[in-house]
Design a protein around this motif. Structure first.
Motif, PDB file in Angstrom:
ATOM      1  N   TRP A  69       0.837  -1.198   0.000  1.00  0.00           N
ATOM      2  CA  TRP A  69       0.000   0.000   0.000  1.00  0.00           C
ATOM      3  C   TRP A  69       0.870   1.244   0.000  1.00  0.00           C
ATOM      4  CZ3 TRP A  69      -5.528  -0.279   1.117  1.00  0.00           C
ATOM      5  CH2 TRP A  69      -5.996  -1.589   1.296  1.00  0.00           C
ATOM      6  N   SER A  70       0.291   2.353  -0.420  1.00  0.00           N
ATOM      7  CA  SER A  70       0.925   3.657  -0.241  1.00  0.00           C
ATOM      8  C   SER A  70       0.539   4.211   1.126  1.00  0.00           C
ATOM      9  CB  SER A  70       0.489   4.629  -1.344  1.00  0.00           C
ATOM     10  OG  SER A  70       0.967   4.217  -2.601  1.00  0.00           O
ATOM     11  N   GLY A  71       1.316   5.194   1.595  1.00  0.00           N
ATOM     12  CA  GLY A  71       0.998   5.848   2.857  1.00  0.00           C
ATOM     13  C   GLY A  71       0.509   7.269   2.627  1.00  0.00           C
ATOM     14  N   HIS A  72      -0.302   7.788   3.548  1.00  0.00           N
ATOM     15  CA  HIS A  72      -0.833   9.149   3.414  1.00  0.00           C
ATOM     16  C   HIS A  72      -0.678   9.912   4.721  1.00  0.00           C
ATOM     17  CE1 HIS A  72      -4.368   8.368   5.903  1.00  0.00           C
ATOM     18  NE2 HIS A  72      -4.497   7.223   5.268  1.00  0.00           N
ATOM     19  N   ARG A  73      -0.722  11.234   4.595  1.00  0.00           N
ATOM     20  CA  ARG A  73      -0.667  12.126   5.755  1.00  0.00           C
ATOM     21  C   ARG A  73      -1.782  13.170   5.686  1.00  0.00           C
ATOM     22  NH1 ARG A  73       2.421   8.621   6.340  1.00  0.00           N
ATOM     23  NH2 ARG A  73       4.513   8.637   7.269  1.00  0.00           N
ATOM     24  N   TRP A  74      -2.809  12.951   4.861  1.00  0.00           N
ATOM     25  CA  TRP A  74      -3.868  13.949   4.776  1.00  0.00           C
ATOM     26  C   TRP A  74      -4.889  13.751   5.890  1.00  0.00           C
ATOM     27  CZ3 TRP A  74      -2.489  12.060  -0.302  1.00  0.00           C
ATOM     28  CH2 TRP A  74      -2.948  10.780  -0.590  1.00  0.00           C
ATOM     29  N   SER A  75      -5.622  14.813   6.171  1.00  0.00           N
ATOM     30  CA  SER A  75      -6.548  14.802   7.310  1.00  0.00           C
ATOM     31  C   SER A  75      -7.960  14.367   6.930  1.00  0.00           C
ATOM     32  CB  SER A  75      -6.603  16.184   7.961  1.00  0.00           C
ATOM     33  OG  SER A  75      -7.008  17.168   7.021  1.00  0.00           O
ATOM     34  N   ARG A  76      -8.360  14.560   5.676  1.00  0.00           N
ATOM     35  CA  ARG A  76      -9.675  14.116   5.223  1.00  0.00           C
ATOM     36  C   ARG A  76      -9.699  14.102   3.700  1.00  0.00           C
ATOM     37  NH1 ARG A  76     -14.053  19.071   5.673  1.00  0.00           N
ATOM     38  NH2 ARG A  76     -12.616  20.795   5.252  1.00  0.00           N
ATOM     39  N   GLY A  77     -10.683  13.367   3.173  1.00  0.00           N
ATOM     40  CA  GLY A  77     -10.847  13.285   1.735  1.00  0.00           C
ATOM     41  C   GLY A  77     -12.160  13.886   1.297  1.00  0.00           C
ATOM     42  N   PHE A  78     -12.279  14.103  -0.007  1.00  0.00           N
ATOM     43  CA  PHE A  78     -13.477  14.694  -0.613  1.00  0.00           C
ATOM     44  C   PHE A  78     -13.847  13.915  -1.854  1.00  0.00           C
ATOM     45  CE2 PHE A  78     -14.995  17.626  -4.004  1.00  0.00           C
ATOM     46  CZ  PHE A  78     -16.212  18.008  -3.450  1.00  0.00           C
ATOM     47  N   ASN A  79     -15.121  13.529  -1.949  1.00  0.00           N
ATOM     48  CA  ASN A  79     -15.656  12.840  -3.113  1.00  0.00           C
ATOM     49  C   ASN A  79     -16.751  13.717  -3.705  1.00  0.00           C
ATOM     50  OD1 ASN A  79     -17.123  11.211  -4.908  1.00  0.00           O
ATOM     51  ND2 ASN A  79     -16.844   9.358  -3.699  1.00  0.00           N
ATOM     52  N   PRO A  80     -16.629  14.149  -4.957  1.00  0.00           N
ATOM     53  CA  PRO A  80     -17.635  15.049  -5.537  1.00  0.00           C
ATOM     54  C   PRO A  80     -18.955  14.375  -5.858  1.00  0.00           C
ATOM     55  CG  PRO A  80     -16.050  14.434  -7.208  1.00  0.00           C
ATOM     56  CD  PRO A  80     -15.532  13.874  -5.902  1.00  0.00           C
ATOM     57  N   GLU A  81     -19.005  13.035  -5.854  1.00  0.00           N
ATOM     58  CA  GLU A  81     -20.227  12.345  -6.272  1.00  0.00           C
ATOM     59  C   GLU A  81     -21.294  12.428  -5.190  1.00  0.00           C
ATOM     60  OE1 GLU A  81     -21.667   8.293  -8.496  1.00  0.00           O
ATOM     61  OE2 GLU A  81     -19.768   8.246  -7.424  1.00  0.00           O
ATOM     62  N   PRO A  82     -22.475  12.964  -5.508  1.00  0.00           N
ATOM     63  CA  PRO A  82     -23.564  13.003  -4.516  1.00  0.00           C
ATOM     64  C   PRO A  82     -23.985  11.596  -4.105  1.00  0.00           C
ATOM     65  CG  PRO A  82     -24.051  14.408  -6.407  1.00  0.00           C
ATOM     66  CD  PRO A  82     -22.870  13.575  -6.789  1.00  0.00           C
ATOM     67  N   ASN A  83     -24.474  11.482  -2.881  1.00  0.00           N
ATOM     68  CA  ASN A  83     -24.938  10.191  -2.385  1.00  0.00           C
ATOM     69  C   ASN A  83     -26.145  10.392  -1.487  1.00  0.00           C
ATOM     70  OD1 ASN A  83     -23.868  10.517   0.523  1.00  0.00           O
ATOM     71  ND2 ASN A  83     -22.025  10.848  -0.716  1.00  0.00           N
ATOM     72  N   THR A  84     -26.818   9.325  -1.144  1.00  0.00           N
ATOM     73  CA  THR A  84     -28.053   9.426  -0.372  1.00  0.00           C
ATOM     74  C   THR A  84     -27.830   9.977   1.027  1.00  0.00           C
ATOM     75  OG1 THR A  84     -27.799   7.090   0.203  1.00  0.00           O
ATOM     76  CG2 THR A  84     -29.273   7.621  -1.627  1.00  0.00           C
ATOM     77  N   ASP A  85     -26.633   9.826   1.561  1.00  0.00           N
ATOM     78  CA  ASP A  85     -26.327  10.381   2.879  1.00  0.00           C
ATOM     79  C   ASP A  85     -25.951  11.857   2.811  1.00  0.00           C
ATOM     80  OD1 ASP A  85     -26.773   7.953   4.170  1.00  0.00           O
ATOM     81  OD2 ASP A  85     -24.716   7.281   3.779  1.00  0.00           O
ATOM     82  N   GLU A  86     -25.687  12.358   1.601  1.00  0.00           N
ATOM     83  CA  GLU A  86     -25.224  13.732   1.396  1.00  0.00           C
ATOM     84  C   GLU A  86     -23.976  14.019   2.233  1.00  0.00           C
ATOM     85  OE1 GLU A  86     -26.126  15.373  -1.003  1.00  0.00           O
ATOM     86  OE2 GLU A  86     -28.111  14.613  -1.522  1.00  0.00           O
TER      87      GLU A  86
END
Length: 565
Positions: free
Chosen positions: A124-141
Motif C-alpha cells: 500500500w501507499s501511505g498518506h498524511r492527509w486529514s480528510r478526503g473529498f468525493n464530488p459524487e452526490p450520495n443518499t447520505d449527502e
C-alpha cells in the motif's frame, strides 16, 4: 542509483533508493504521501506481481522532467512506470506490454516480491492527509470522508446498500485530500477512447491507501497499452482542486475546451415536469405513478398552472408516456393525441421535452441488447449497428415535424449502465465510453433533426460535455439539508461542464416548508424547475396563492439574473 528528486512550485518528489516508493511533499516541505510505485494491473488470466525491478531513469521530454522505472510481471512481458513533472503539477502513468484483458488497475498499490527485506504480498501507499473529498452526490449527502475509509466514484447506482450514488453518473473521476498547506486533487486523466472503466476507488486501511479503476475484463491489451494517467493538482480548497482537474483534462485535449456558448434562449427558461404531480395523483388513488403519465392529466396540469398565472416555457412529459422504454413509441391509450398536445404547447410559446429511460431493453430484440452470461438482456446496446439504426429512427419520430415534433429529451436512469464481468456487448466500448456512445447517438440524431434540440441528463463529466446541453441536479434527498446538497451538486456540475445549463430539479420534497426554501434558492443555482401543480405529493399539502406567488417571484429573479449575464 543516487537518490533522485524533483522540486516544483507546489510540491517535491523524492525517489527512494532502498524501496519502491516516492515521497510526495507539499510546498512547505511537509510529507503528504509515500507513493508505492509498482502498481498492479490484473487480468482475467491472473494477478499481477512484480518479481524484479530495474533502476530509475530520468530525462527531459517535451518540457517535462520524466522519471521512469521498468519491472517484470507475472502476467505482462514488462511494465513501465512514469512520473511526468512540471512546475505546477505532475502525473503518473503505467504502461504494460503483453496480452491480456484487464480486470482492475491498482494505482499506487500492488503485489511485489522483488526484495526480501520488505517481504512480499500486496503493498500500500501511505498518506498524511486529514480528510478526503468525493464530488459524487450520495443518499447520505456526505461528501467528506476520513482518510482511513474507502470511497468510490462510479457510473452506477440504485437505492440499495452500498450503491446509493446514482445522482451523477458520473461526476469527474477526481478525489481531493486536505493536507497541512491546502488541498490535493488526484484524478484520472484518460485520452478520448480510453475511459473504459466503470469505477474509480479510493481504497484505504489505517494510514495506507491505493487507487483502483475497474475494467471488469472488458479491455483487451494486444501488445502495448498505456493506462490513463493519474494527475496531481494543488489547490486552496476541494472545489478548486476539482476545477484544476477539469482544466488539466481540457489542456491535454482529452475533453472539450471550456468556452462561452450562446444557447437558445428557451433552454434557460423555467421548467415544469409532470412527475411530482403524477406522484400526487398516484398517492391519492393508491396507484403506480408511471400509470398517470396521461394526456388528460397533463392537460389538467397545464390548466391549473395557467389559472394561477404560472407559465413554464419548458414542459416535460415524464415516465411513462411511451408504450415501451426501448422503442419510445407513444402509448396511444394514455396519449390519444400526443402531437396535438405538443402543437398546443407550441402555440402557447412552450417547448416540450420527452422523458427517456436510458438502457432499459423493454421492447428491443435480444440480439440488439447487452446480455449477461446467462443470455438475459440487461440493457440496450448502443454499439450494435441494428440498435443504433433503431434508436436514430426513434429519435426522428419523437422530434421531427413529421413525428411528434417534441423539442428534446430528459434522460433518466443513466445509472443503469451495464457493469460487471462476463457481459456480452457487440462493440469494444465499456464504462464511460459506453455512456458516451449512447449519448452521442441521441445527440447526433437530435441535432440533425432540430439543431436547437435540448439534451438533458445527470452525467456531469467533462468527457460528456459535447453530447449534452443541460445537467439535471437530479432527485432530492428528503430529510437532508436540501439547499446545501443541491448547492454542492451545482458546484460540481459547473466545474465539470461549465458550458452546460443547469436544471435545478424539484422532487421529491420532505414537506412544503422545505419546498419553499428550495424554490427561493433555485435561481442562484440554475434554471428553476417545478414538479407540482396543486399539492406536494409526499405530504398532500395543498399549494396556496402565496406558493404560486413564490414560484412566480423565483422565476422572475431567474430571468433577471439571466439577463444580467
Amino acid at each position: 542509483m543516487e537518490n533522485l528528486t524533483y522540486k516544483g512550485k507546489n510540491y517535491e518528489l523524492f525517489f527512494c533508493e532502498d524501496r519502491p516508493f516516492v515521497h510526495l511533499k507539499d510546498a512547505a516541505g511537509d510529507l503528504l504521501a509515500e507513493l508505492f510505485v509498482l502498481s498492479s494491473v490484473h487480468t482475467l488470466s491472473g494477478l499481477d506481481d512484480a518479481p524484479k525491478i530495474g533502476e530509475w531513469q530520468a530525462a527531459d521530454i517535451d518540457g517535462e522532467r520524466v522519471f521512469s522505472l521498468t519491472a517484470k510481471s507475472t502476467v505482462w512481458d514488462q511494465k513501465t512506470y512514469r512520473f511526468k513533472c512540471n512546475e505546477e503539477r505532475f502525473t503518473y502513468e503505467i504502461e504494460v506490454d503483453g496480452f491480456g484483458s484487464i480486470t482492475n488497475a491498482d494505482y499506487f498499490g500492488g503485489y511485489y516480491s522483488g526484495n526480501v527485506r520488505w517481504g512480499s504480498g500486496f503493498f500500500w501507499s501511505g498518506h498524511r492527509w486529514s480528510r478526503g473529498f468525493n464530488p459524487e452526490p450520495n443518499t447520505d449527502e456526505v461528501h467528506h470522508f476520513q482518510p482511513d475509509a474507502g470511497s468510490v466514484i462510479d457510473l452506477t447506482g440504485v437505492p440499495i446498500p452500498g450503491k446509493g450514488d446514482w445522482f451523477f453518473t458520473p461526476p469527474p473521476f477526481c478525489f481531493a485530500f486536505e493536507g497541512s498547506s491546502g488541498w490535493l486533487g488526484i484524478g484520472v486523466e484518460a485520452e478520448a477512447g480510453e475511459n473504459r472503466f466503470t469505477e474509480y476507488h479510493y481504497r484505504a486501511q489505517g494510514s495506507g491507501f491505493h487507487l483502483q479503476t475497474a475494467y471488469e475484463g472488458h479491455t483487451e491489451v494486444r501488445g502495448n497499452y498505456v493506462l490513463p494517467a493519474i494527475g496531481f493538482d494543488f489547490a486552496a480548497d476541494e472545489y478548486a482542486a476539482l476545477d484544476a482537474h477539469v482544466t488539466a483534462l481540457q489542456a491535454a485535449g482529452y475533453v472539450s475546451e471550456a468556452r462561452e456558448v450562446q444557447h437558445p434562449e428557451w433552454w434557460k427558461q423555467p421548467i415544469f415536469c409532470g412527475w411530482g404531480s403524477q406522484c400526487h395523483v398516484a398517492a391519492v388513488e393508491q396507484g403506480h405513478a408511471p400509470n398517470y403519465a396521461r394526456q388528460e392529466l397533463y392537460e389538467n396540469f397545464m390548466k391549473k398552472l395557467q389559472a394561477n398565472d404560472v407559465s413554464p416555457k419548458i414542459v416535460v412529459l415524464d415516465d411513462k408516456w411511451q408504450a415501451s422504454y426501448g422503442e419510445n413509441a407513444v402509448d396511444e391509450e394514455k396519449w390519444p393525441d400526443l402531437r396535438g398536445f405538443i402543437d398546443e404547447r407550441h402555440a402557447n410559446g412552450q417547448k416540450v421535452l420527452l422523458w427517456l429511460k436510458a438502457w432499459d431493453p423493454e421492447g428491443v430484440p435480444a440480439e440488439e441488447c447487452i446480455r449477461n452470461a446467462a443470455g438475459m438482456p440487461i440493457a440496450i446496446d448502443p454499439t450494435h449497428p441494428g440498435f443504433e439504426q433503431r434508436m436514430r429512427k426513434s429519435v426522428r419520430r419523437m422530434i421531427s415535424a413529421d413525428g411528434y415534433d417534441a423539442d428534446g429529451f430528459k434522460i433518466d436512469f443513466t445509472a443503469r449502465i451495464p457493469s460487471g464481468p462476463g457481459i456480452e456487448v457487440h462493440g469494444e466500448q465499456w464504462g464511460l465510453e459506453l455512456m458516451k456512445q449512447y449519448l452521442f447517438i441521441l445527440n447526433d440524431e437530435a441535432k440533425a433533426v432540430k439543431p436547437d434540440a435540448l439534451i438533458m441528463s445527470h452525467t456531469p463529466h467533462p468527457y460528456l460535455a459535447d453530447v449534452i446541453d443541460m445537467i439535471r441536479l437530479n432527485d432530492i434527498n428528503t430529510g437532508k439539508d436540501i439547499n446545501a446538497a443541491m448547492t454542492h451538486r451545482a458546484k460540481v456540475a459547473k466545474a465539470a461542464c461549465p458550458a452546460a445549463v443547469i436544471d435545478t430539479d424539484n422532487w421529491p420534497m420532505t414537506d412544503k416548508k422545505s419546498w419553499r426554501e428550495y424554490v427561493r434558492l433555485q435561481p442562484e443555482l440554475g434554471v428553476p424547475s417545478l414538479y407540482f401543480v396543486s399539492h406536494i405529493d409526499s405530504t398532500k399539502e395543498a399549494l396556496e396563492e402565496e406558493d404560486y406567488a413564490l414560484v412566480r417571484e423565483s422565476w422572475r429573479k431567474a430571468q433577471i439574473q439571466e439577463e444580467m449575464k
